[in-house]
Design a protein around this motif. Structure first.
Motif, mmCIF file in Angstrom:
data_model
loop_
_atom_site.group_PDB
_atom_site.id
_atom_site.type_symbol
_atom_site.label_atom_id
_atom_site.label_comp_id
_atom_site.label_asym_id
_atom_site.label_seq_id
_atom_site.Cartn_x
_atom_site.Cartn_y
_atom_site.Cartn_z
ATOM 1 N N LEU A 58 1.034 -1.023 -0.061
ATOM 2 C CA LEU A 58 0.030 -0.035 -0.064
ATOM 3 C C LEU A 58 0.841 1.259 0.117
ATOM 4 O O LEU A 58 0.475 2.213 -0.599
ATOM 5 N N ILE A 59 1.935 1.324 0.796
ATOM 6 C CA ILE A 59 2.701 2.335 0.853
ATOM 7 C C ILE A 59 3.408 2.665 -0.466
ATOM 8 O O ILE A 59 3.586 3.803 -1.101
ATOM 9 N N GLN A 60 3.922 1.422 -1.317
ATOM 10 C CA GLN A 60 4.596 1.632 -2.618
ATOM 11 C C GLN A 60 3.426 1.986 -3.640
ATOM 12 O O GLN A 60 3.898 2.884 -4.461
ATOM 13 N N GLN A 61 2.266 1.496 -3.428
ATOM 14 C CA GLN A 61 1.259 2.089 -4.462
ATOM 15 C C GLN A 61 1.015 3.902 -4.079
ATOM 16 O O GLN A 61 0.592 4.351 -5.073
ATOM 17 N N VAL A 79 9.438 5.896 7.859
ATOM 18 C CA VAL A 79 8.987 4.365 7.385
ATOM 19 C C VAL A 79 9.676 3.995 6.127
ATOM 20 O O VAL A 79 9.989 2.962 5.828
ATOM 21 N N ALA A 80 9.532 5.252 5.252
ATOM 22 C CA ALA A 80 10.227 4.693 3.946
ATOM 23 C C ALA A 80 11.671 5.405 3.797
ATOM 24 O O ALA A 80 11.790 6.629 4.121
ATOM 25 N N SER A 81 12.523 4.668 3.189
ATOM 26 C CA SER A 81 13.907 5.255 2.830
ATOM 27 C C SER A 81 13.943 6.364 1.980
ATOM 28 O O SER A 81 13.372 6.380 0.940
ATOM 29 N N ALA A 115 12.218 9.373 2.443
ATOM 30 C CA ALA A 115 11.014 9.972 2.297
ATOM 31 C C ALA A 115 11.404 11.519 2.758
ATOM 32 O O ALA A 115 10.742 12.350 1.899
ATOM 33 N N GLU A 116 12.244 11.679 3.428
ATOM 34 C CA GLU A 116 12.400 13.228 3.674
ATOM 35 C C GLU A 116 12.886 13.893 2.527
ATOM 36 O O GLU A 116 12.502 14.885 2.290
ATOM 37 N N THR A 117 13.906 13.423 1.731
ATOM 38 C CA THR A 117 14.577 14.096 0.634
ATOM 39 C C THR A 117 13.468 14.280 -0.432
ATOM 40 O O THR A 117 13.460 15.322 -0.998
ATOM 41 N N TRP A 118 12.658 13.230 -0.538
ATOM 42 C CA TRP A 118 11.708 13.227 -1.722
ATOM 43 C C TRP A 118 10.571 14.328 -1.152
ATOM 44 O O TRP A 118 9.881 15.090 -2.209
ATOM 45 N N ALA A 119 10.153 14.452 0.096
ATOM 46 C CA ALA A 119 9.186 15.109 0.571
ATOM 47 C C ALA A 119 9.683 16.934 0.430
ATOM 48 O O ALA A 119 8.880 17.686 -0.122
#
Length: 635
Positions: free
Chosen positions: A477-480, A512-514, A516-520
């Protein structure tokens, strides 16, 4: 039988369509009103066009209505098509736009193919049906004004709104009520002169309901106009910004892309108004919206449209009557002064049909059999393809609405499945993907929360296997969620809401996701580039930097947000928190005091901010221990 002739059938369909459509709505799509009117308009155009093809095959002649109105809507259709082909990144969103190529083409075909079948009696009946529809709309507005809808239909949520109308908006209702008034007054005076008492009484009753509807609606919306109406100066500035680029000056920013024009072109001064946290998807008026989205090609088409509505454009306009002349002038004022609404397009079609005498501007062509057959076969293919595409699109809208209903009832499985099915039917609709991303994320959070509440099970037990399956499902679900949010930005790379949604998705996955901070951060930075005058985006990005421990970067962003909106309490609060974490007590106290100054006195957050300020003042002069930031309040 004479009654069953194709021209009479076309006339019946036109009269039924134009009398019902303004009041037509169905609560089976995400948006009840304009969406359904849009599909009915397109469907009616397909039906009338099909009947015209049959009639042409039967007679061996091609009969067309070639008035200035037909030319104007042909030009608008052409401008919309050029904008779609050369500017719009997402062709599907552009094609499904409320004010795009399909509604203009539909009106063009209804005038071109349908008008020759209207008789004098048919046009007179159309006029009377307009009065009846407007009177009904006025009665409904009176019904809602006295809260009778809420009283007698307590289980229907939208009827509790005193401004509810089947037309979709109060401005659309006012347009629908105001335009026929001059014609109605003219008919009342004519009935009085001819001493036709029954007709006069009916017209007077309709007029009273229409005037009452105008009064109660205007009374209710007048105080709210400034809080919901994009200022003309802002709409003008946004339009002019688009004209600075040569390609977009010619073709506009794109049919579906007014949000981009608004986000990139709105002035910082709008942050000092009640509109500061709103995003508009239409401009201040129909004229400004078309020029912004269609460029100079759209402006040229509008010149033809305005010319077709000017009474003086027809040398014989005087025989139309004073009522028609006044109605046409009112229609022009609506185009220049009122934001676009779908009912306005229907009213323009109605006026175009009423303005001309039967047979006026109607031409019959006898073509060679081969040429005639070629044209008709192409039309048949176009009608077939359009019917399939529109049917598929409408079914997806119905399914997507079912997902929203399921979400409201708390059924996550149905919500997920319905949204997946809608995307399968229409994979290029941007909002389907942003919503689906949020649904995947919400389901993952719910499963994770349930897992936390469960006690560890023995290895190999049924409970342990179920927990392992749930963990795998959470990962999926997270990946989706990430994938769907990214798809939305790919489909609409200039849509600030899509990038904000991607940023929200990654922000909720920090820890949670590796990565995520950078992408956010990257997502919010892109959103800020698209909407540089938005202080909320800077506060949100600053909060991400606080979570990463980048307090200096956060302070810079919070300060920039305050520079955009000097009374933004939430920015001051976050700035105070960042200063506190950095150990700068004095600046934190000043920021807290500013947050208190600008927080509304009735806000539930005010006491919290005061308590934090007092605690900070009570601390010793020693460096305070850094702690996690408090949740960002929304004063």
């Amino acid at each position: 039988m004479k009654f069953l002739t194709i021209p009479r059938l076309i006339q019946f369909i036109l009269l039924s369509f134009l009398s019902i459509l303004p009041l037509f709505f169905l609560p089976i799509t995400g948006e009840f009103y304009e969406t359904n009117k849009w599909y009915v308009l397109a469907g009616t155009a397909l039906i009338v066009s099909s009947l015209w093809v049959v009639l042409s095959f039967k007679t061996g002649n091609i009969t067309l209505h070639l008035s200035p109105s037909v030319g104007a809507f042909a030009a608008l259709s052409g401008a919309a098509l050029m904008s779609l082909l050369f500017i719009s990144h997402n062709k599907t969103d552009a094609a499904l736009s409320l004010y795009g190529v399909i509604p203009f083409l539909s009106i063009f075909f209804l005038l071109l193919f349908g008008e020759p079948s209207l008789t004098a009696k048919g046009k007179n009946l159309l006029r009377l049906l307009w009065y009846a529809g407007a009177a009904t709309a006025g009665l409904i507005s009176l019904y809602q004004f006295f809260a009778l809808g809420k009283m007698f239909s307590a289980t229907v949520p939208f009827l509790s709104d005193p401004l509810w109308t089947p037309l979709g908006s109060s401005l659309a209702l006012l347009c629908y009520l105001v335009l026929p008034l001059p014609l109605l007054v003219e008919d009342i005076l004519s009935a009085m002169k001819k001493k036709e008492e029954t007709e006069m009484a009916i017209c007077i009753a309709a007029g009273l309901l229409i005037v009452t509807g105008i009064g109660v609606t205007a009374f209710q919306i007048a105080p709210k106009i400034l809080a919901s109406f994009l200022p003309y100066s802002t709409g003008w500035r946004i339009m002019m910004e688009g004209l600075k680029d040569i390609k977009r000056a010619l073709f506009g920013v794109g049919i579906e892309n007014f949000l981009f024009a608004f986000a990139s072109g709105k002035p910082v001064t709008i942050n000092a108004t009640p509109l500061w946290n709103l995003r508009f998807i239409t401009s201040s008026s129909f004229i400004l919206h078309i020029v912004t989205t269609y460029g100079l090609l759209g402006a040229g088409a509008l010149v033809l449209l305005v010319k077709s509505l000017l009474p003086s454009a027809d040398p014989e306009h005087s025989r139309r009557g004073l009522g028609m002349s006044i109605t046409l002038i009112l229609a022009l004022l609506i185009l220049f002064l009122i934001p676009p609404n779908f009912v306005t397009l229907i009213l323009l079609l109605t006026l175009s049909l009423l303005y001309h005498e039967p047979g006026e501007h109607t031409k019959t062509f006898t073509l060679s059999p081969i040429f005639s057959a070629s044209i008709l076969i192409l039309l048949i293919l176009g009608i077939a393809v359009s019917t399939y595409a529109l049917g598929r699109s409408y079914i997806s809208e119905v399914i997507f609405h079912r997902s929203l209903v399921a979400a409201q009832s708390g059924n996550g499985t149905k919500t997920y499945n319905y949204q997946r099915d809608a995307i399968i039917l229409m994979p290029s609709v941007t909002r389907y993907h942003t919503t689906y991303a949020q649904t995947n994320l919400a389901l993952a959070n719910t499963l994770a929360s349930n897992l936390e509440k469960q006690s560890p099970q023995a290895s190999g037990s049924a409970e342990a296997q179920q927990q392992e399956e749930d963990r795998k499902l959470i990962t999926t679900l997270i990946q989706q969620a990430i994938q769907q949010a990214k798809v939305a930005t790919t489909l609409a790379p200039e849509n600030v809401s899509a990038w904000e949604n991607l940023g929200q998705t990654y922000s909720s996955l920090i820890g949670v996701a590796s990565g995520a901070e950078t992408w956010a951060v990257a997502s919010y930075e892109q959103a800020i580039q698209l909407e540089p005058a938005n202080p909320i985006l800077r506060v949100t990005l600053g909060s991400v930097h606080v979570r990463r421990g980048n307090n200096d970067e956060a302070i810079s962003l919070f300060s920039a947000a305050i520079g955009l909106k000097s009374d933004y309490a939430n920015a001051y609060y976050n700035l105070a928190n960042a200063y506190r974490l950095k150990g700068n007590k004095d600046l934190a106290i000043k920021a807290y005091e500013a947050a208190i100054k600008y927080t509304p006195q009735d806000s539930s957050d005010l006491d919290k901010v005061k308590t934090e300020l007092q605690n900070l003042k009570n601390e010793s002069t020693a460096s305070p221990k850094k702690e996690a930031p408090s949740p960002t309040p929304t004063p």
